[in-house]
Design a protein around this motif. Structure first.
Motif, short mmCIF file in Angstrom:
data_model
loop_
_atom_site.label_atom_id
_atom_site.label_comp_id
_atom_site.label_asym_id
_atom_site.label_seq_id
_atom_site.Cartn_x
_atom_site.Cartn_y
_atom_site.Cartn_z
N ARG A 1 4.72 -2.14 -5.82
CA ARG A 1 4.36 -1.57 -4.08
C ARG A 1 4.79 -0.48 -3.71
O ARG A 1 3.30 0.20 -3.03
CB ARG A 1 5.61 -2.61 -3.35
N ARG B 1 1.08 -10.20 1.49
CA ARG B 1 2.28 -10.09 0.03
C ARG B 1 3.44 -10.46 -0.27
O ARG B 1 3.63 -10.95 -1.31
CB ARG B 1 0.88 -9.20 -0.82
N LEU B 2 4.39 -9.43 -0.21
CA LEU B 2 5.51 -9.17 -0.22
C LEU B 2 6.33 -10.98 0.41
O LEU B 2 7.49 -10.95 0.33
CB LEU B 2 6.35 -7.91 0.24
N GLN C 1 1.27 1.90 -4.94
CA GLN C 1 0.35 0.64 -4.32
C GLN C 1 0.33 1.97 -3.19
O GLN C 1 -0.80 2.21 -2.46
CB GLN C 1 -0.32 0.23 -4.01
N ARG D 1 8.09 -5.17 -8.99
CA ARG D 1 7.20 -5.45 -8.02
C ARG D 1 8.08 -4.15 -6.88
O ARG D 1 6.64 -3.61 -6.69
CB ARG D 1 7.81 -6.74 -7.05
N ARG D 2 8.92 -3.70 -6.90
CA ARG D 2 9.00 -2.52 -6.07
C ARG D 2 8.34 -1.80 -6.20
O ARG D 2 7.44 -0.76 -5.82
CB ARG D 2 10.32 -2.26 -5.84
N ARG E 1 -0.11 -5.71 2.52
CA ARG E 1 0.79 -5.15 1.70
C ARG E 1 2.29 -6.76 2.24
O ARG E 1 2.58 -6.57 1.39
CB ARG E 1 1.39 -3.65 1.16
#
Length: 712
Positions: free
Chosen positions: A553, A570-571, A556, A549-550, A567
């Motif tokens: 991120r 979402r996090l 993106q 996920r990191r 963002r």
């Protein structure tokens, strides 16, 4: 809508408009606010019954008073001739000539109505002028001229509108009475403003000598001052409240008050409160303009006797008339001064055009035009009232759009538009080459160009980090790395905010490459732990998903910028869902958390090792990477190691005490850095004052936290 709900809604929309302006930098925030007001009016059917008397009292009076307080006295005096010429003579020419041209080019509008329309459109709105003046680097003479005339041309414009409107309603006009009223309203308003502010200042001095120097009391008194002066001038003396509050603001600025020496806190708190007040009032004014647009335009749009496209063309005609008159007047005035004083600098058509485009119309025009009656003295309908309202609203919008679109192209240097509520730094430039070490920076060279505020902030933050590193010990490493990471985040924000898109792209690419190397190091370490049975399969999979996920991120953020707020949302949702899953997990959730902390510690060590091995490769040039970005990443992983340790012997109070002690030492290093920069000539006195003020605020916050902790 009830007034309380309306005020809350407008305040929320002001905040929303400034958030949107952060992403829509090419659009002035004032236009965003007008657009939001229009959307609210159409979707929620929100209405504001705009009346000139309360609108001028609540909004215009405090903002004009604040403008008078902040207007530079030297420039005001040097440009006094041009300011009064524009505020009186130009308004008179615009009213008469503009009204005549409007009648000729739009025959359906009678001459008296055309003169009234030109009169209410002649004043440049001080709020709208301020909205664009900070965003475009106009020549100082033009900026001060437009700002100065906007403070005092409202009286002449409103008086011209009043008598032209009377002529349209009654069919009669008395020139002598109009001239007499103009001098009475202006001169008496001037006298009332000067007298009242003098009395108020005397009362404040007496109270201060008597020991009544409460900060909150004095701030409230200063905020109420423009309202009282405007009300007394208008209601008791029937003079111009606009002239009165401007005169009072200028005089309070010119007076040699001992506030700064006797009560510096009062000065600071007063300025901050004024910033908040003007921030809200300025935004609400443009929101109200947007809300009133449907009221001003619906009669023309829905009416069968006037074609809407033709009405839009009429708007462009009127705006063009006003622009040409203003440009011609400015050029003629410059030519007259050049011939009279034999100056070397010749008149410039570009400067005249800049002055013309800077003459933005706004709130006062809208507030005044809504006072047009629906019928005249004979009982007939006021001629072309709906068209006049449509044209006035259209000219406001066109003047704002034209200034936003054309001024940046004509000005020497342009910046994003801001409103009074914003407080941009003087210069967004940053150091071209970030120093590898604090001691190696070029700021010790007296021959180099002076640093900007942000450059100096970066330098003193480097000093603070160096000081924290010097005082870092095994027992306070967690607090030290937390504080260093916070300082690093501040530096990165300053660097990123100051970079252009071309400068930012390679820096982000290098940082992404380093982060991907570190993440791959984390993955390899976790898989090795799982293969050696040093952790559970569940814990390893959970941590690997976090790493994925990191990485997603980061990719993106680099390749698909999007909105950071989305963002972050979402996090936040992902973390919340993860917390819920752990909370709903079986009784071994504590064991899972402990295993994840062990993995975090080992993975972070592996990430640092991977970075070191990557930079040692023969095909990698270590010098190509931003050393600050590399240091920031290493500190990030060291911080993760410290936070993952299972040593719980350090209490929260001890941690806070360590953090507090390190912060005090770092602030001392920052103060020394500011003094060094000032003595070496690398920063101006103004920049030094801003840096010291920032350090003072940080120190005061530490003291406030100590007081709150003692109270607990």
């Amino acid at each position: 809508m009830p007034i309380i709900e309306l005020v809350i809604l407008l305040a929320c929309l002001v905040l929303l408009s400034n958030v949107l302006s952060h992403y829509l930098v090419a659009i002035p925030v004032s236009l965003i606010q007008v657009g939001l007001g229009l959307v609210v009016a159409l979707l929620l059917n929100v209405q504001v019954k705009l009346q000139t008397d309360w609108f001028m009292l609540v909004f215009i009076a405090p903002m004009l008073y604040n403008d008078g307080r902040e207007f530079p006295k030297q420039e005001l005096w040097e440009l006094r001739g041009a300011i009064f010429a524009n505020a009186i003579v130009l308004v008179f020419i615009t009213t008469i000539l503009g009204g005549f041209l409007i009648h000729v080019l739009i025959p359906t509008i009678p001459l008296a109505v055309g003169i009234a329309l030109a009169a209410i459109l002649s004043p440049t709105d001080p709020i709208a002028v301020q909205s664009i003046s900070e965003g475009v680097k106009l020549p100082k003479e033009i900026l001060h001229l437009v700002s100065g005339e906007s403070l005092i041309n409202d009286a002449s414009g409103l008086i011209g509108f009043k008598y032209a409107l009377a002529a349209a309603v009654t069919g009669t006009f008395v020139l002598g009475q109009a001239i007499g009223d103009f001098f009475y309203i202006s001169l008496v308003g001037l006298a009332v403003g000067l007298a009242l502010i003098t009395i108020i200042q005397l009362i404040r001095d007496i109270l201060r000598r008597e020991g009544i120097n409460d900060i909150v009391f004095n701030v409230v008194l200063q905020i109420l001052t423009p309202f009282a002066i405007y009300f007394i001038a208008e209601e008791w003396f029937h003079a111009s409240g606009v002239v009165a509050v401007v005169a009072a603001g200028v005089l309070s600025h010119l007076q040699n008050s001992h506030e700064s020496e006797d009560a510096p806190e009062l000065r600071l708190v007063t300025e901050r409160v004024w910033n908040v007040v003007v921030y809200l009032l300025n935004g609400i004014v443009f929101l109200i303009l947007g809300i009133e647009l449907p009221v001003a335009t619906q009669a023309t749009i829905k009416g069968a006797h006037t074609n809407t496209f033709h009405a839009v063309f009429d708007v462009l005609i009127v705006w063009g008339i006003l622009l040409l008159i203003r440009v011609a007047w400015t050029y003629a005035y410059m030519l007259f001064n050049w011939l009279r004083h034999h100056k070397k600098v010749k008149p410039s058509l570009r400067i005249a055009a800049l002055s013309g485009l800077s003459g933005v119309r706004g709130a006062i025009t809208m507030a005044g035009v809504f006072t047009i009656p629906t019928v005249i003295a004979t009982g007939e309908a006021f001629p072309e009232r709906s068209l006049v309202l449509f044209i006035a609203a259209g000219v406001i919008i066109v003047s704002l759009i034209a200034a936003a679109a054309i001024l940046p192209l004509m000005a020497a240097k342009s910046l994003p538009f801001v409103t009074r509520g914003s407080s941009p730094d003087e210069d967004d430039a940053v150091l071209a080459d970030g120093p590898d070490e604090v001691g190696e920076t070029d700021v010790t060279d007296n021959q180099t160009q002076q640093l900007t505020y942000k450059q100096a902030r970066i330098y003193i933050l480097q000093l603070a980090i160096q000081n924290i590193e010097e005082h870092r010990r095994p027992e306070n490493q967690r607090a030290a790395y937390d504080l260093i990471l916070d300082q690093q985040f501040q530096m990165r924000r300053l660097e990123v905010a100051s970079q252009t898109a071309d400068e930012l792209a390679p820096m982000l690419t290098d940082e992404l490459q380093l982060r991907l190397v570190a993440l791959n190091g984390e993955r390899a370490a976790v898989r090795e732990l799982m293969a050696n049975k040093q952790t559970t399969k569940l814990a390893g999979q959970v941590y690997l998903r976090r790493v994925d996920r990191r990485e997603q991120r980061f990719l993106q953020a680099t390749h698909k910028p999007g909105l950071p707020t989305l963002r972050s949302l979402r996090l936040l949702i992902a973390r919340a869902m993860q917390g819920i899953r752990l909370w709903l997990a079986p009784g071994d959730s504590d064991a899972l958390r402990a295993a994840l902390l062990d993995i975090q510690r080992e993975a972070s060590k592996a990430a640092i090792k991977a970075l070191s091995q990557y930079l040692k490769q023969a095909n990698v040039d270590e010098q190509q990477f931003d050393r600050q970005a590399l240091y920031h990443l290493i500190v990030h992983y060291r911080n993760r190691i410290e936070n993952a340790k299972n040593d719980h012997t350090l209490s929260r109070d001890d941690y806070e005490q360590q953090l507090h002690g390190l912060r005090i030492k770092s602030l001392g290093a920052e103060r020394a850095g500011v003094q060094h920069l000032l003595e070496s000539g690398q920063i101006s006195l103004r920049t030094a004052a801003k840096l010291r003020q920032f350090i003072n605020y940080s120190e005061n916050l530490l003291m406030l936290n100590d007081i709150e902790a003692d109270d607990d």
